[in-house]
Enzyme design. Structure first.
Site, short mmCIF file in Angstrom:
data_model
loop_
_atom_site.label_atom_id
_atom_site.label_comp_id
_atom_site.label_asym_id
_atom_site.label_seq_id
_atom_site.Cartn_x
_atom_site.Cartn_y
_atom_site.Cartn_z
N GLU A 190 0.82 -1.22 0.00
CA GLU A 190 0.00 0.00 0.00
C GLU A 190 0.85 1.27 0.00
OE1 GLU A 190 -2.79 0.38 3.26
OE2 GLU A 190 -3.62 2.23 2.46
N LYS B 249 -2.44 -1.93 -3.22
CA LYS B 249 -3.51 -1.09 -2.65
C LYS B 249 -3.13 0.37 -2.86
CE LYS B 249 -6.08 -0.22 1.61
NZ LYS B 249 -6.74 -0.84 2.75
P1 13P Z 1 -9.47 4.27 3.97
O1 13P Z 1 -10.29 3.54 2.92
O2 13P Z 1 -10.29 4.81 5.09
O3 13P Z 1 -8.53 5.27 3.35
O4 13P Z 1 -8.56 3.17 4.68
C1 13P Z 1 -7.98 2.18 3.96
C2 13P Z 1 -6.74 1.77 4.60
O5 13P Z 1 -6.56 0.61 4.92
C3 13P Z 1 -5.70 2.79 4.84
O6 13P Z 1 -4.52 2.18 5.23
#
Ligand code: 13P
Length: 331
Positions: A178, A220
């Protein structure tokens, strides 16, 4: 150590991101979760955090739209009211349990506010223990701001993400990778696009250098959008900008892409996903790994009251169904 063949990692990554389901991010840190509970008038404690996560996981029929749930260490080690642990209960419901393994961000010295995500020390041992307790996948979040991202900040975070991802695969766990470019601020679409390109380019260079099997990861990313304080653009424009960046930088063998919501309202995040899902030449499945866009309204509805659990679960399920419909482009 659990060693899985590469095909098993790829199977899990595909299971997480295809078939019209997505991932529920319920892994807020103790600090963040406590502050969100308190904002809704719920006193924060290990018990209230557990009760809230139990409400989410036990929503009847959640697995129709949710393939995996990301938990933080506290929840991963807690039990539901019936005595089953969260990871076991998730699996019994047809939902893969995941674990957030980074330990948060700190400033990169000398880099004007840019952040580096920490948590690599001892990570192999922690992953082995999580795998033994049922974790199917993990998450590590790198955080960038359009104003402070530099090639060095992108490389440093990309390197940490790659070392994390390689360790996960060594332990039979699918890494969610991510790199989040924050959408706070008033920057325009072009600034978000530039920053996201820099982040993703560094991440994939490092993943390849680390020997990570891209068929066994889930990416992500953020949607490429103007800042939340800037004038909004139509979802189709966000989808086109996001696809242009991903097409150029994300290799086709990546198992799937699951977007974060980033603070965008639920309907907007679903509209972005819906419009991206219409792009036929996509080589990877796209779905959601939303946190706030799925859970904020449910938390507000619940407000700590036993009598509101069932209504709050319906609110959650409705958002999950809308997000899944968007991923399938049937919204
Ligand atoms: P949000 O969809 O609230 O941005 O959170 C996703 C997430 O896992 C952030 O690390």
């Amino acid at each position: 150590m659990t060693t899985l063949p590469a095909t098993a990692l790829a199977d899990v990554a595909q299971q997480l991101t295809s078939g019209g389901r997505g991932i529920l991010a319920a892994d807020e840190s103790i600090k963040t979760m406590s502050s969100r509970l308190e904002q809704e008038g719920v006193p924060a404690s290990a018990t209230s955090r557990r009760d809230y996560r139990e409400l989410l996981l036990t929503a009847d029929g959640l697995s129709e739209w949710i393939s995996g749930i990301i938990l933080c260490d506290e929840t991963f080690g807690q039990d539901l009211a019936d005595g089953r642990s969260f990871p076991i209960a998730a699996r019994e419901r047809g939902i893969l349990p995941g674990i957030k393994v980074d330990t948060g961000t700190t400033a990169l010295p000398g880099y004007g506010g840019a952040l580096i995500t920490e948590g690599l020390d001892g990570l192999g041992g922690r992953l082995a223990a999580y795998a033994d307790r049922g974790a199917a996948f993990a998450k590590w979040r790198a955080v960038f701001d359009v104003h402070t991202i530099t090639p060095y900040a992108a490389d440093a975070n990309g390197h940490a993400l790659a070392r994390y991802a390689a360790l996960c695969q060594q332990h039979g766990i699918v890494p969610i990778v991510e790199p989040e470019v924050l959408c706070t601020g008033d920057h325009d679409l072009a600034a978000a696009e530039k920053a996201t390109r820099l982040a993703l380019s560094a991440v994939f260079t490092e993943l390849v250098d680390a020997g990570v099997d891209l068929t066994g990861i889930v990416l992500k990313p953020n949607f490429v959008t103007p800042g939340l304080d800037a004038a909004a653009v139509p979802p189709a424009e966000v989808a086109a900008a996001t696809f242009a960046v991903l097409r150029d930088l994300v290799p086709a063998e990546v198992a799937g892409i699951a977007f974060l919501s980033g603070g965008h309202p639920t309907a907007r995040a679903c509209a972005f996903l819906n419009d991206l899902a219409t792009i036929d030449e996509r080589p990877w499945p796209v779905t959601f790994s939303f946190g706030r866009a799925l859970v904020s309204a449910a938390l507000h509805t619940w407000g700590g009251s036993d009598s509101e659990v069932a209504v709050a679960q319906q609110v959650l399920l409705e958002n999950c169904r809308n997000a899944a419909d968007a991923a399938e482009h049937t919204a």
